[in-house]
Motif scaffolding. Sequence first.
Motif, PDB file in Angstrom:
ATOM      1  N   LYS A 275       7.309  -4.870  -5.556  1.00 48.54           N
ATOM      2  CA  LYS A 275       6.944  -3.992  -4.234  1.00 48.54           C
ATOM      3  C   LYS A 275       8.667  -3.258  -3.577  1.00 48.54           C
ATOM      4  CE  LYS A 275       2.663  -4.561  -2.728  1.00 48.54           C
ATOM      5  NZ  LYS A 275       1.679  -4.559  -1.397  1.00 48.54           N
ATOM      6  N   ALA A 276       9.232  -4.858  -3.293  1.00 48.18           N
ATOM      7  CA  ALA A 276      11.027  -4.573  -3.686  1.00 48.18           C
ATOM      8  C   ALA A 276      11.946  -4.469  -4.387  1.00 48.18           C
ATOM      9  CB  ALA A 276      11.224  -6.258  -3.149  1.00 48.18           C
ATOM     10  N   TYR A 277      11.043  -4.218  -5.460  1.00 44.85           N
ATOM     11  CA  TYR A 277      12.167  -2.820  -6.105  1.00 44.85           C
ATOM     12  C   TYR A 277      12.109  -1.962  -6.520  1.00 44.85           C
ATOM     13  CZ  TYR A 277      12.795  -7.618  -8.987  1.00 44.85           C
ATOM     14  OH  TYR A 277      13.347  -8.809  -9.011  1.00 44.85           O
ATOM     15  N   GLY A 278      10.682  -1.556  -4.999  1.00 42.39           N
ATOM     16  CA  GLY A 278      10.012   0.245  -5.363  1.00 42.39           C
ATOM     17  C   GLY A 278       9.084   0.347  -6.121  1.00 42.39           C
ATOM     18  N   PHE A 279       8.005  -0.557  -6.431  1.00 47.43           N
ATOM     19  CA  PHE A 279       6.856  -0.347  -7.213  1.00 47.43           C
ATOM     20  C   PHE A 279       5.616  -0.911  -7.431  1.00 47.43           C
ATOM     21  CE2 PHE A 279       9.250  -2.179 -10.332  1.00 47.43           C
ATOM     22  CZ  PHE A 279       7.956  -3.548 -11.097  1.00 47.43           C
ATOM     23  N   TYR A 442      12.970  -1.975 -16.182  1.00 41.51           N
ATOM     24  CA  TYR A 442      11.876  -2.770 -16.132  1.00 41.51           C
ATOM     25  C   TYR A 442      10.784  -2.413 -15.789  1.00 41.51           C
ATOM     26  CZ  TYR A 442      10.268  -7.075 -13.428  1.00 41.51           C
ATOM     27  OH  TYR A 442       9.573  -8.661 -13.972  1.00 41.51           O
ATOM     28  N   LYS A 443      10.426  -1.404 -14.640  1.00 39.17           N
ATOM     29  CA  LYS A 443       9.577  -0.780 -14.644  1.00 39.17           C
ATOM     30  C   LYS A 443       8.251  -1.269 -15.713  1.00 39.17           C
ATOM     31  CE  LYS A 443       6.109   2.482 -12.274  1.00 39.17           C
ATOM     32  NZ  LYS A 443       6.396   3.191 -11.092  1.00 39.17           N
ATOM     33  N   GLU A 444       9.162  -0.418 -17.196  1.00 38.97           N
ATOM     34  CA  GLU A 444       8.495  -0.015 -18.438  1.00 38.97           C
ATOM     35  C   GLU A 444       8.072  -0.923 -19.257  1.00 38.97           C
ATOM     36  OE1 GLU A 444      11.010   2.354 -19.975  1.00 38.97           O
ATOM     37  OE2 GLU A 444      11.334   3.946 -18.987  1.00 38.97           O
ATOM     38  N   GLN A 502      14.212 -14.354  -4.654  1.00 41.85           N
ATOM     39  CA  GLN A 502      13.344 -14.641  -5.250  1.00 41.85           C
ATOM     40  C   GLN A 502      13.671 -13.739  -6.561  1.00 41.85           C
ATOM     41  OE1 GLN A 502      11.041 -11.215  -2.325  1.00 41.85           O
ATOM     42  NE2 GLN A 502      10.321 -12.779  -1.505  1.00 41.85           N
ATOM     43  N   ASP A 503      14.269 -13.034  -6.726  1.00 44.88           N
ATOM     44  CA  ASP A 503      14.465 -11.955  -7.940  1.00 44.88           C
ATOM     45  C   ASP A 503      15.413 -13.421  -8.472  1.00 44.88           C
ATOM     46  OD1 ASP A 503      15.834  -9.738  -9.483  1.00 44.88           O
ATOM     47  OD2 ASP A 503      17.870 -10.560  -9.044  1.00 44.88           O
ATOM     48  N   LEU A 579      10.650 -17.677   1.745  1.00 45.72           N
ATOM     49  CA  LEU A 579      10.331 -17.296   0.416  1.00 45.72           C
ATOM     50  C   LEU A 579       9.518 -15.736   0.261  1.00 45.72           C
ATOM     51  CD1 LEU A 579      12.367 -17.232  -1.964  1.00 45.72           C
ATOM     52  CD2 LEU A 579      10.567 -18.387  -3.278  1.00 45.72           C
ATOM     53  N   TYR A 580       8.710 -16.569   1.300  1.00 47.33           N
ATOM     54  CA  TYR A 580       7.808 -15.273   0.989  1.00 47.33           C
ATOM     55  C   TYR A 580       7.074 -14.474   2.328  1.00 47.33           C
ATOM     56  CZ  TYR A 580       7.894 -15.779  -4.645  1.00 47.33           C
ATOM     57  OH  TYR A 580       8.204 -16.059  -5.957  1.00 47.33           O
ATOM     58  N   VAL A 581       6.608 -13.711   2.452  1.00 49.32           N
ATOM     59  CA  VAL A 581       6.680 -12.894   3.705  1.00 49.32           C
ATOM     60  C   VAL A 581       5.187 -12.555   3.345  1.00 49.32           C
ATOM     61  CG1 VAL A 581       8.440 -12.512   4.419  1.00 49.32           C
ATOM     62  CG2 VAL A 581       7.782 -10.715   3.916  1.00 49.32           C
ATOM     63  N   SER A 582       4.715 -11.542   2.585  1.00 48.84           N
ATOM     64  CA  SER A 582       3.488 -10.889   2.507  1.00 48.84           C
ATOM     65  C   SER A 582       2.316 -11.195   2.354  1.00 48.84           C
ATOM     66  CB  SER A 582       3.466 -10.566   1.630  1.00 48.84           C
ATOM     67  OG  SER A 582       3.216 -10.235  -0.077  1.00 48.84           O
ATOM     68  N   GLY A 583       2.065 -12.816   1.675  1.00 51.13           N
ATOM     69  CA  GLY A 583       1.108 -13.296   1.188  1.00 51.13           C
ATOM     70  C   GLY A 583      -0.233 -12.659   0.611  1.00 51.13           C
ATOM     71  N   GLY A 584       0.338 -11.107   0.270  1.00 52.18           N
ATOM     72  CA  GLY A 584      -1.180 -11.318  -0.791  1.00 52.18           C
ATOM     73  C   GLY A 584      -0.451 -11.282  -2.354  1.00 52.18           C
ATOM     74  N   ASN A 585      -1.273 -10.000  -3.001  1.00 54.53           N
ATOM     75  CA  ASN A 585      -1.176 -10.077  -3.884  1.00 54.53           C
ATOM     76  C   ASN A 585      -0.482  -8.818  -4.648  1.00 54.53           C
ATOM     77  OD1 ASN A 585      -2.888 -12.327  -4.731  1.00 54.53           O
ATOM     78  ND2 ASN A 585      -5.192 -10.540  -5.211  1.00 54.53           N
TER      79      ASN A 585
END
Length: 585
Positions: A275-279, A442-444, A502-503, A579-585
């Motif tokens: 999501k941070a990459y935009g997708f 990368y998305k592809e 993260q990256d 390191l992670y903040v969302s905690g979701g999938n």
Amino acid sequence: MEKKIWNTDSFFNNFLFPMIVLVLYGVSYTLIVPKIYSTGVNIAFTDRLWKIVIVGILVVHLFYFLILKLKDTKIIKFVFKHSQSVFEYSMGNINKGDFLLLLLPLTPVVQYIINNQEMLSFTEMLIVLAFFLLFSSLYIFIIPVIFGNGRSIRTLMILGTTFAFTVISMPFLSQQFSWYELGRLKFQLPIFIGVFLAIWILYNLKQRRILYLLLGLIFVTNSITQLISINKPAGDQSASTQSKLPAMVKGRTPVAEPNIYLLVYDSYVPNEVMKAYGFDNSAQADYLSSQGFKVYPRIYSIGSATAETMSRVFDVSSVLIGNPRKGISGDGVVQEILKNLGYKTYGIFPTYWEFYGIGSSYDYSYPELATPAYVQMIGGVLIGEFRFDLSFEEHSHDQYVNEKQSILRSISHEQAFVYTHTNVPAHSQNSGACRPNEIELYKERVTGANIEMQQDIETIIANDPEAIIILAGDHGPHLTKNCKKELTNNYKISEITRLDIQDRYGTFLAIRWPDNDFEEYDDITVLQDIFPAVFAYLYKDESILESEVIPNTVNDSFISGAGVKNGIIHGGVNDGEPLYVSGGN
């Protein structure tokens, strides 16, 4: 008044003929480079070099003939007078000390060999050294002797030394300046001209002993420095850092012995990172949940590259033990325990990369060696860059997928452990210069990885529904900042963000357990905790989780000194935060 006669012997020997030979070097270079690649830094450099030299020849000739006209010269004259043949005369102009010129282009070769010694056998090291010895000799001695005309032999030798050194050093320059497929002439030409002039001046001003001494010192000093740096211990390798797992399960019988599948998708990361990459990749997580998988959204690796991550997974250790490929090649602590329990081990990969320099220790592995490591190294040097996607393998990705599917369909009747590591979605080209569409590419590839993952899952569930199925990424795709794993040389720690970490260290993880009796055993913080959790489940013994590694990232120098300790960022913009903040999938 009779016009003067101008003897052009010096002009021909020291400029015109060497420049013509240099044009031939550039034009013919692509014939030496492996045909599998039509692009590369050296290919681009030599192609532009000969065109620039032709322009230079034409310009100099214009000025030359203009000067002749102004000086009212009648005849341009070149005369080679000597009792010997040109070949004999050329050979006579080579001193024994001139063979030390070979040390200059061989200096980076030795550096490459030392830095990749875990991939190469001793014989392969000798083959690489011998190839570039012959390659350099071709330009420094053979061509000058065959085509040299009189006194041009010395200039051609120096020119050949410069050319061989420049193209052989190009992988190092590509790494330093972050070149990908195309270098920068504003750096390449000054290096080429500077090396040529330095050798020419020392050689022709009767300072050859100084030149020979310098060449020897450069060769020896560089080799010793590389040996010292590459053989430094990677970390504390005392007994206290070794895996506790073997002792904890030794002599015991598991309560359950399901088949175990570890399916790794290179550079696959949690959806928070995507999501941070935009997708958004949440549809894949939803699919996995529907197939009975538990997704672990906050997992990271203590390493940021395949070997340093996965070998630690298989050795359940914070340090690399022996050859960096030891664990992934089948010789890890985990594979040894499983073999002792009667499991047949499988290692299925798209290329032979996991086995270079060490071979396979799996009961069955794919592929067999197609292209030796020394061929890969020679090709990389000739191309002028050690790209991560540099491969001369004869196996296609489709062949790998077909082999993997065949294995997944056929082993349900066995007691088996399978490790496959596909090369999708894969990381950036890691040159240090992001392509304009790096994230879109990368998305592809993630889309392709999702399809392959679903095919793998459906095959296993259809044939072995009671198995443990582990889906994982090994590290991040290196898409932020300059798209390079190592950021230290380009960025201060104050510039390192949560996404940068993260990256590089973020990893995807989802596990399908055979039943619901797993929750007290799946205390997983880092990817290297997978097998303590698996064995705790097999033995129904929560104490086996004590074999987990310390959840601190290693090689923090790669991200300017920032790192992660037990899920908390240390250093950088987000110091002290999770390191992670969302905690979701």
